[in-house]
Design an enzyme around this catalytic site. Structure first.
Site, mmCIF file in Angstrom:
data_model
loop_
_atom_site.group_PDB
_atom_site.id
_atom_site.type_symbol
_atom_site.label_atom_id
_atom_site.label_comp_id
_atom_site.label_asym_id
_atom_site.label_seq_id
_atom_site.Cartn_x
_atom_site.Cartn_y
_atom_site.Cartn_z
ATOM 1 N N ASP A 195 14.391 0.752 -50.072
ATOM 2 C CA ASP A 195 13.653 -0.429 -49.324
ATOM 3 C C ASP A 195 14.181 -1.579 -49.818
ATOM 4 O OD1 ASP A 195 13.351 0.474 -52.039
ATOM 5 O OD2 ASP A 195 11.297 -0.157 -52.556
ATOM 6 N N ASP A 199 17.846 8.453 -40.944
ATOM 7 C CA ASP A 199 16.948 8.439 -39.798
ATOM 8 C C ASP A 199 16.348 7.020 -39.442
ATOM 9 O OD1 ASP A 199 15.777 8.945 -37.228
ATOM 10 O OD2 ASP A 199 14.607 10.560 -38.171
ATOM 11 N N TYR A 225 13.797 17.395 -43.317
ATOM 12 C CA TYR A 225 13.915 17.822 -42.149
ATOM 13 C C TYR A 225 14.111 19.349 -42.244
ATOM 14 C CZ TYR A 225 14.032 13.112 -40.238
ATOM 15 O OH TYR A 225 13.876 11.850 -39.802
#
Ligand code: NAI
Length: 333
Positions: free
Chosen positions: A205, A229, A125
């Site tokens: 994951d 996020d 980000y």
């Protein structure tokens, strides 16, 4: 009675509708708030040429607290995110998102009670991207020892304060050995200084799979910005959707409260927005302002209306408008 100064940023899409619900319900608790309206987002960009006017940043700095509606960010071009800019300008390094099952909202899982702690200032980000040669783009993932240690310290301090048992660091250090490796080193160092809180690690994951399998096995999740996020939205899906999950962006001097969800352009202006996520965020804000009784009254009113089969918005299977649901909440306060 103390009058609290709070900057109010309505934002875009359903933002003005859900923020208005917050003003109505918070005012109905009797807590005195000096709501100072300020702009950010796509509508602000169209009006002022910037999605985050300097005057908005100054207003939040002066008040120390803001309540923000979602702001829209164009995809694949256009102006940069007002959210990312606000979090960085005010150094709101910790993003806290409690995810809890809501009685009266049927979902596949019961008794989910976990907290997402997301680093809020760096990672991919940082927005540092460039074209290396035509057809090749590089996007830089920035991970620093300072930000990783700071967010880990926040997560452990939060766990201790709130009586939580375990912090789980979420990573992909098998592939990003240096960046996520540094993040993990910092988490491990902070964990050693907090022996009363259990600590473990999971690859992102596998974490998603385990969350869907059995979310109850998690307590506090500690993540970098991007994983935080994505995993936040996944967690919202476990407890009834984005209309329910609140959030707080916290720094050392300022705090900005907002829901996890975005501006929901598909339902904007239809009176169908669920303001619960924003109202739960307002409850977090009232605790921050040392108004715990008002916070509790809002939480209990939501519980009473939803658990008691009262009106609810279409995302929760009901047919109530935002306004009718808020009327019921105010009656239940
Ligand atoms: P979104 O969260 O706005 O919507 C995803 C889905 O959830 C939509 O179907 C929407 O109708 C539904 N939904 C979201 N909030 C709801 C609510 N309160 N009540 C009922 N249904 C709700 O995500 P999307 O569509 O990916 O993003 C839309 C815009 O929002 C984008 O411009 C994005 O950049 C921005 N955004 C802003 C955020 C912020 O300001 N904190 C956070 C996330 C996205």
């Amino acid at each position: 009675m103390t009058c609290h100064a709070v900057v109010l940023i309505p934002g875009d899409g359903i933002g003005p509708e859900v923020v208005e619900a917050v003003v109505r319900v918070v005012n109905a608790t009797g807590v005195a708030i000096d709501w100072r309206r300020a702009e950010a987002g796509a509508a602000a960009a169209a009006r002022n040429g910037t999605a985050l006017p300097e005057s908005t940043i100054d207003a939040v700095r002066a008040a120390g607290v803001a309540f923000k509606g979602p702001t829209a960010t164009p995809i694949g071009g256009g102006f940069a995110s007002a959210n990312v800019a606000l979090r960085r300008a005010l150094d709101l390094y910790a993003n806290l998102r409690p995810v809890r099952s809501q009685e009266g909202v049927p979902t596949r899982y019961q008794d989910v009670d976990l907290v997402v702690v997301r680093e809020n200032t760096e990672d991919l980000y940082s927005g540092i991207e460039h074209i290396v040669v035509p057809g090749v783009v590089e996007s830089l993932k920035i991970i620093t020892e300072r930000a990783s240690t700071r967010i880990a310290e926040f997560a452990f301090a939060y766990a201790e304060r709130e009586g939580r048992q375990r912090v789980t660091a979420v990573h992909k250090a098998n592939i990003m050995k240096m960046s996520d490796g540094l993040f993990l080193d910092c988490c491990r160092r902070v964990a050693r200084a907090h022996p009363a809180i259990a600590y473990d690690e999971i690859i992102v994951d596998a974490c998603c799979m385990r969350l869907v399998e059995n979310p109850r096995r998690f307590d506090v999740l500690l993540l970098e910005n991007l994983y935080g996020d994505i995993v936040s939205d996944l967690c919202a899906g476990l407890v009834g959707g984005l209309g329910l999950v609140p959030g707080a962006n916290l720094g050392d001097t300022c705090a900005v409260f907002e829901a996890v969800h975005g501006s929901a352009p598909d339902i904007a202006g239809k009176g169908a927005a669920n303001p619960t996520a924003c109202l739960r965020s307002a409850s977090l804000m009232l605790r921050h302002l040392r108004e715990p009784e008002a916070a509790l009254r809002i939480d209990r009113a939501i519980d009473r209306v939803l658990a008691g089969g009262g009106p609810r918005t279409p995302d929760l299977g009901g047919d109530a408008t935002t306004t009718r649901y808020v009327d019921a909440l105010i009656a239940a306060l």
